[in-house]
Design a protein around this motif. Structure first.
Motif, mmCIF file in Angstrom:
data_model
loop_
_atom_site.group_PDB
_atom_site.id
_atom_site.type_symbol
_atom_site.label_atom_id
_atom_site.label_comp_id
_atom_site.label_asym_id
_atom_site.label_seq_id
_atom_site.Cartn_x
_atom_site.Cartn_y
_atom_site.Cartn_z
ATOM 1 N N SER A 1 -13.389 37.412 -3.389
ATOM 2 C CA SER A 1 -13.138 38.833 -3.169
ATOM 3 C C SER A 1 -14.311 39.417 -2.390
ATOM 4 O O SER A 1 -15.393 38.844 -2.347
ATOM 5 C CB SER A 1 -12.953 39.573 -4.497
ATOM 6 N N SER B 1 -12.427 43.136 -7.623
ATOM 7 C CA SER B 1 -11.137 43.121 -8.298
ATOM 8 C C SER B 1 -10.001 42.600 -7.416
ATOM 9 O O SER B 1 -9.099 41.949 -7.905
ATOM 10 C CB SER B 1 -10.803 44.519 -8.808
ATOM 11 N N THR B 2 -10.039 42.888 -6.122
ATOM 12 C CA THR B 2 -8.933 42.509 -5.254
ATOM 13 C C THR B 2 -9.204 41.192 -4.550
ATOM 14 O O THR B 2 -10.143 41.102 -3.771
ATOM 15 C CB THR B 2 -8.703 43.577 -4.173
ATOM 16 N N PRO B 3 -8.383 40.186 -4.825
ATOM 17 C CA PRO B 3 -8.544 38.929 -4.083
ATOM 18 C C PRO B 3 -8.143 39.129 -2.625
ATOM 19 O O PRO B 3 -7.373 40.033 -2.300
ATOM 20 C CB PRO B 3 -7.598 37.968 -4.793
ATOM 21 N N LYS C 1 -7.161 37.388 1.412
ATOM 22 C CA LYS C 1 -6.561 36.267 2.128
ATOM 23 C C LYS C 1 -7.643 35.555 2.936
ATOM 24 O O LYS C 1 -8.650 36.159 3.315
ATOM 25 C CB LYS C 1 -5.470 36.773 3.065
ATOM 26 N N CYS D 1 -9.536 31.064 -1.517
ATOM 27 C CA CYS D 1 -9.055 32.407 -1.175
ATOM 28 C C CYS D 1 -7.609 32.593 -1.633
ATOM 29 O O CYS D 1 -7.261 33.619 -2.215
ATOM 30 C CB CYS D 1 -9.156 32.657 0.328
ATOM 31 N N LYS D 2 -6.775 31.601 -1.373
ATOM 32 C CA LYS D 2 -5.362 31.686 -1.751
ATOM 33 C C LYS D 2 -5.182 31.764 -3.264
ATOM 34 O O LYS D 2 -4.248 32.389 -3.751
ATOM 35 C CB LYS D 2 -4.593 30.485 -1.203
ATOM 36 N N LYS D 3 -6.074 31.116 -4.015
ATOM 37 C CA LYS D 3 -5.978 31.124 -5.477
ATOM 38 C C LYS D 3 -6.606 32.364 -6.096
ATOM 39 O O LYS D 3 -6.640 32.501 -7.314
ATOM 40 C CB LYS D 3 -6.644 29.875 -6.054
ATOM 41 N N GLY D 4 -7.147 33.256 -5.271
ATOM 42 C CA GLY D 4 -7.703 34.502 -5.776
ATOM 43 C C GLY D 4 -9.114 34.386 -6.312
ATOM 44 O O GLY D 4 -9.563 35.208 -7.097
ATOM 45 N N ARG D 5 -9.852 33.383 -5.888
ATOM 46 C CA ARG D 5 -11.213 33.174 -6.383
ATOM 47 C C ARG D 5 -12.274 33.835 -5.504
ATOM 48 O O ARG D 5 -13.446 33.782 -5.820
ATOM 49 C CB ARG D 5 -11.499 31.674 -6.487
#
Length: 146
Positions: A33, A39-41, A43, A27-31
């Motif tokens: 959504s 499009s939006t990662p 938290k 989640c922290k690395k934006g993987r």
């Protein structure tokens, strides 16, 4: 049954990730959504509810899961289909299959040790070559005639 659950807990509970720490890091690395737009990662503390679509990018594939039920406790593998539906597009699954097949072919020369299969093939190849040769020559005899 809870009405909302943290995304990292849910991903761990339905066995998408092996540990909750790995789910949090993803989640922290934006993987990870939520939603169709992908499009939006988000938290790790973001809550999800029934009906949400969770997208998880595990390169080279982006998996999509529909939330059917919520849980904070780790489930047995047999119970997972009751809590999530895998709606990953077939194009992504085909990509995964291509990567599995090409893993053997695309390995760069000199990168790592040969696999067990490659070792057997190399051994067979070298033994086939040496079977047709006769190395019983005595090269020293020619020098003695001078």
């Amino acid at each position: 049954m809870p009405s909302e659950v943290r995304i990292d807990k849910w991903l761990w509970a339905v066995r998408v990730f092996k540990t909750r720490t790995i789910a949090t890091e993803a989640c922290k690395k934006g993987r990870v959504s939520v939603g169709v737009d992908n499009s939006t990662p988000i938290k790790p503390s973001r809550t999800i509810k029934v009906g949400d679509v969770v997208n998880v990018r595990k390169p080279p594939v982006t998996y999509s899961f529909r939330v059917l039920a919520l849980t904070e406790n780790r489930l047995g593998a047999r119970l997972v289909p009751e809590y999530m539906e895998n709606i990953t597009p077939q194009s992504q699954l085909d990509l995964l299959e291509v990567v599995k097949i090409s893993g053997f072919i695309d390995r760069r020369k000199g990168l790592g040790r040969p696999t067990k299969r490659e070792g057997r093939e190399l051994s067979k190849f070298t033994s086939d070559i040496s079977d047709g040769w006769d190395f019983d020559f005595d090269f020293d005899d020619e020098d003695d005639e001078d």
